[in-house]
Each structure stands twice: as structure tokens, then as C-alpha cells.
Design a protein around this motif. Structure first.
Motif, short mmCIF file in Angstrom:
data_model
loop_
_atom_site.label_atom_id
_atom_site.label_comp_id
_atom_site.label_asym_id
_atom_site.label_seq_id
_atom_site.Cartn_x
_atom_site.Cartn_y
_atom_site.Cartn_z
N SER A 100 1.72 -7.06 -15.49
CA SER A 100 1.20 -8.17 -14.66
C SER A 100 1.25 -7.88 -13.06
N HIS A 101 0.23 -7.88 -12.37
CA HIS A 101 0.17 -7.56 -10.79
C HIS A 101 0.70 -8.81 -9.91
N SER A 102 1.04 -9.85 -10.70
CA SER A 102 1.37 -10.83 -9.84
C SER A 102 2.78 -11.73 -10.25
N PHE A 103 3.39 -12.47 -9.69
CA PHE A 103 4.31 -13.27 -10.08
C PHE A 103 3.62 -14.54 -11.06
N SER A 104 4.54 -14.85 -12.09
CA SER A 104 4.08 -16.09 -12.81
C SER A 104 4.38 -17.22 -12.08
N VAL A 125 6.70 -12.85 4.94
CA VAL A 125 5.66 -12.06 4.87
C VAL A 125 5.85 -11.33 3.27
N ASP A 126 4.57 -11.52 2.81
CA ASP A 126 4.44 -10.97 1.24
C ASP A 126 3.64 -9.56 1.31
N VAL A 127 4.36 -8.43 0.97
CA VAL A 127 3.59 -7.39 1.17
C VAL A 127 3.08 -6.95 -0.32
N ALA A 133 -0.56 -15.41 -4.68
CA ALA A 133 0.15 -16.44 -5.34
C ALA A 133 1.44 -16.57 -4.67
N VAL A 134 2.21 -15.73 -4.06
CA VAL A 134 3.56 -15.78 -3.23
C VAL A 134 3.19 -16.82 -2.11
N LEU A 135 2.16 -16.64 -1.34
CA LEU A 135 1.72 -17.35 -0.41
C LEU A 135 1.43 -19.07 -0.58
N VAL A 150 0.14 -9.51 3.70
CA VAL A 150 -0.63 -8.17 4.01
C VAL A 150 -1.17 -7.17 2.73
N GLU A 151 -2.46 -7.30 2.77
CA GLU A 151 -3.06 -6.71 1.50
C GLU A 151 -4.31 -5.63 1.94
N MET A 152 -4.08 -4.29 1.23
CA MET A 152 -4.70 -3.34 1.74
C MET A 152 -6.24 -3.25 0.92
N ASN A 153 -6.32 -4.12 -0.03
CA ASN A 153 -7.74 -4.14 -0.78
C ASN A 153 -8.67 -5.38 -0.23
N HIS A 177 -5.71 -7.92 6.59
CA HIS A 177 -6.36 -6.80 5.62
C HIS A 177 -5.76 -5.59 6.26
N ALA A 178 -4.80 -4.92 5.70
CA ALA A 178 -4.19 -3.79 6.33
C ALA A 178 -3.21 -3.18 5.16
N ASP A 179 -3.06 -1.90 5.66
CA ASP A 179 -1.87 -1.09 4.89
C ASP A 179 -0.64 -1.62 5.79
N ILE A 180 0.30 -1.75 5.04
CA ILE A 180 1.49 -2.57 5.50
C ILE A 180 2.13 -1.47 6.50
N MET A 195 8.54 -8.27 -1.97
CA MET A 195 7.80 -7.17 -2.47
C MET A 195 7.92 -7.03 -3.78
N ASN A 196 6.97 -7.52 -4.48
CA ASN A 196 6.78 -7.65 -5.92
C ASN A 196 6.10 -6.30 -6.43
N ASN A 197 6.74 -5.26 -6.89
CA ASN A 197 6.11 -4.22 -7.29
C ASN A 197 5.05 -3.45 -6.65
N VAL A 198 4.80 -3.56 -5.42
CA VAL A 198 3.95 -3.34 -4.21
C VAL A 198 3.56 -1.75 -4.57
C1 LIG Z 1 1.75 -6.07 -7.62
S1 LIG Z 1 0.64 -6.58 -6.49
C2 LIG Z 1 1.85 -7.99 -5.75
C3 LIG Z 1 1.21 -9.21 -5.90
C4 LIG Z 1 1.83 -10.32 -5.27
N1 LIG Z 1 2.63 -9.87 -4.21
C5 LIG Z 1 2.46 -11.21 -6.29
O1 LIG Z 1 3.72 -11.02 -6.15
O2 LIG Z 1 2.18 -11.95 -6.96
C6 LIG Z 1 0.69 -5.27 -5.32
C7 LIG Z 1 -0.32 -5.34 -4.35
O3 LIG Z 1 0.16 -4.61 -3.31
C8 LIG Z 1 -1.16 -3.97 -2.54
N2 LIG Z 1 -0.45 -3.00 -1.66
C9 LIG Z 1 -0.21 -1.44 -2.45
N3 LIG Z 1 0.18 -0.67 -1.38
C10 LIG Z 1 -0.22 -1.55 -0.06
C11 LIG Z 1 0.12 -0.98 1.14
N4 LIG Z 1 0.51 -0.06 1.57
N5 LIG Z 1 -0.40 -2.26 2.21
C12 LIG Z 1 -0.80 -3.17 1.57
N6 LIG Z 1 -0.85 -3.41 0.44
C13 LIG Z 1 -0.47 -2.94 -0.57
C14 LIG Z 1 -1.90 -3.58 -3.89
O4 LIG Z 1 -3.36 -3.50 -3.50
C15 LIG Z 1 -1.55 -4.82 -4.69
O5 LIG Z 1 -2.52 -5.81 -4.69
#
Ligand SMILES: C[S@@+](CC[C@H](N)C(=O)[O-])C[C@H]1O[C@@H](n2cnc3c(N)ncnc32)[C@H](O)[C@@H]1O
Length: 278
Positions: A100-104, A125-127, A133-135, A150-153, A177-180, A195-198
Motif C-alpha cells: 500500500s502507498h497510503s496509511f489505512s 508536515v507529511d513528506v 490521507a495523513v492531511l 509535500v508531494e513531487m507528483n 508540489h515539490a521535491d522535499i 514519513m510513511n515509506n516515502v
Molecule cells: C508511500 S506514499 C505516502 C503516502 C502518504 N504520506 C500516506 O501515508 O498515506 C509516498 C509518496 O511520496 C512521494 N515522494 C517520494 N519521494 C519524494 C520526494 N523526494 N519529495 C516529495 N514527495 C516524494 C511519492 O510520489 C509518493 O506519493
């Protein structure tokens, strides 16, 4: 009027909490309708490639969007499967590994109701905020004054913005919308960083090491909190990153038994780690 209908304030609090669960489930349903079933965009080349390189078949099921009941009904409809055939045509099957890429919802409630202290006036801050979901959970289950994602996509940022507008979260949630690694001041002012599996599925090893070094340099506010999945030790053990854990953080032991609701997944909760910045 309300006071007359509730025996005590605990009853009222319980009703508000369960109403917040309903709002989060509505958001999840809204998002499900706007995303493909694997909840990934084609813009996520690197993550898609990494999942395909995994030695065993793995299926991406977003735990915020699809709880066990929804997965069960999709399996019944033949739209999803929990197992794969190891020898095509035979009955020999094996369980698929779910990622999963998000918390349940369960993890989010554990986070805000049992892991974090009262967040009144605090900045979260949710990286890598992805679906938000975290927000959204932070808006509903905490009194944090500001929740930054902060989300790069770009596609996921757009999706989060749509939900923020629709559910009127604009006063306390902001998505960047940025790279952390371009956001030092945001990390420096945060009281809580999540930082959930970021990085693992989204960056190559060198980029991951660089990103962790940047986090360790900028998440420095003494006494602030860092929540990670998996543990910092586990994430850093696979990388050559110059991060001195013992000089940066102290782990706060969590009590995973406090979460008493029926949907508990103890294994998932045990992946959540809390650290205090020294
Ligand atoms: C596993 S998801 C975490 C989702 C959310 N935080 C949650 O817990 O539900 C990781 C996200 O981090 C983003 N990500 C990865 N590297 C990043 C970076 N350097 N800067 C910003 N976002 C990044 C990815 O695009 C992905 O959407």
C-alpha cells in the motif's frame, strides 16, 4: 438542544469521531472513483518499475482507498485477487504480497489518537502526501493549526487540491508540489514530520541516501516529533547515508495494545515508529 440529547460529553465526542470516520470513508470513495484500481498514475514510472522488479508477484492495493471489506467484494466480482497461480493451469496457488502507498483508516486513527500528543497550534508536515490521507485525517482528528503535504507528483497534488476544495479543508491544509529536498524551511518549522515509506519505491538508492541526509539536516527542531514507517534503522540499513541516528533522534516506545477497535491489524501498527528530535 444538543446538550439535552447527550447524557455526557463522552457520548458527544464519540459521535463526532464516528462522523469523522464517515467523512474519511466518503473521501476514500470519491478518490476511488477518480483513480484506476491500482491507484497509481502512469507518471510514476520509477515506482511501477520497482514493483515489477520485485522477486514475488506483488499487487498494489491502496489501504486508504480499499479496506478489507472493499477488497473482499472486489475479489468476489473477479476484479481483484488475493492469490496467484504458481503453475499456470493448476490449482497450486500462493498468496500475493500486498503493498500500500497510503496509511489505512485504522493506521491514521492510531496515529492521531494514540501516537501523537495534543497538536493544538502545531505544524504537521507529511513528506510525500500522495492522496492526502495523513492531511485529511489530521484535519478531522487533531487540532493541528497547519497541515502541509509535500508531494513531487503533480497528478497527486491536483487530486489532493480537489478534495481540499470539495471538503472545505483549505483553512488548515496546504499542499506543496515539490521535491522535499527543496523545502528546508518547511521542515525546520515543523513540530511533527510524518514519513510513511516515502522514498523506497520512488527514488533510486543514491537519491534515497541524499534525501535522508537532507531530512536529518533539516528536521532539527529540538523536541519535535518524527513518525516513520518502517523504522529509521530499517530504512537506513539498506543505504549508504551519512546520518548519525544516536545524535539526531531518540525513539519513543509505542503501546500498540491501546488500539482496541475491531479492525486492528497489529502487524501494520508495529511498522509505525515515533522519534523525538534531540
Ligand atoms: C508511500 S506514499 C505516502 C503516502 C502518504 N504520506 C500516506 O501515508 O498515506 C509516498 C509518496 O511520496 C512521494 N515522494 C517520494 N519521494 C519524494 C520526494 N523526494 N519529495 C516529495 N514527495 C516524494 C511519492 O510520489 C509518493 O506519493
Amino acid at each position: 438542544m444538543l446538550a439535552a440529547r447527550f447524557e455526557n460529553s463522552d457520548d458527544f465526542d464519540e459521535l463526532v469521531v464516528s462522523n469523522n470516520d464517515v467523512v474519511l470513508r466518503n473521501i476514500a470513495e470519491d478518490l476511488r472513483n477518480r483513480l484506476p484500481i491500482e491507484a497509481m498514475f502512469t507518471s510514476e514510472h520509477q515506482a511501477v518499475q520497482k514493483i515489477h522488479q520485485h522477486p514475488l508477484p506483488m499487487i498494489h492495493v491502496d489501504a486508504f482507498l480499499y479496506d478489507d471489506d472493499v477488497v473482499d467484494s472486489l475479489c468476489e466480482e473477479g476484479k481483484m485477487s488475493r492469490s496467484y497461480c504458481t503453475e499456470c493451469g493448476s490449482y497450486k496457488t500462493a498468496s500475493l504480497e500486498f503493498i500500500s502507498h497510503s496509511f489505512s483508516l485504522m493506521e491514521l486513527k492510531f496515529l492521531y489518537q494514540h501516537v501523537l500528543p495534543d497538536l493544538t497550534g502545531k505544524v504537521v508536515v507529511d513528506v510525500g502526501s500522495r492522496l492526502g490521507a495523513v492531511l485529511f485525517a489530521g484535519y478531522l482528528y487533531s487540532s493541528a493549526s497547519q497541515l502541509y503535504g509535500v508531494e513531487m507528483n503533480a497528478d497527486f497534488c491536483q487530486l489532493q487540491e480537489m478534495m481540499i476544495t470539495k471538503y472545505e479543508f483549505i483553512d488548515r491544509i496546504k499542499v506543496v508540489h515539490a521535491d522535499i529536498c527543496t523545502q528546508p524551511s518547511l521542515l525546520q518549522k515543523a513540530d511533527v514530520v510524518v514519513m510513511n515509506n516515502v522514498f523506497e519505491y520512488f527514488l533510486d538508492k543514491q537519491e534515497q541516501a541524499r534525501a535522508w541526509e537532507f531530512i536529518a539536516c533539516n528536521v532539527r527542531k529540538r523536541g519535535s516529533l518524527l513518525v516513520t514507517v518502517p523504522s529509521l534503522e530499517e530504512s537506513l540499513s539498506k543505504l549508504q547515508a551519512d546520518v548519525q541516528l544516536s545524535q539526531w533522534v531518540e525513539e519513543v516506545q509505542l503501546n500498540y495494545d491501546v488500539y482496541m477497535e475491531k479492525d486492528i491489524d497489529r502487524e501494520a501498527l508495529e511498522q509505525i515508529h515515533l522519534y523525538k528530535i534531540l
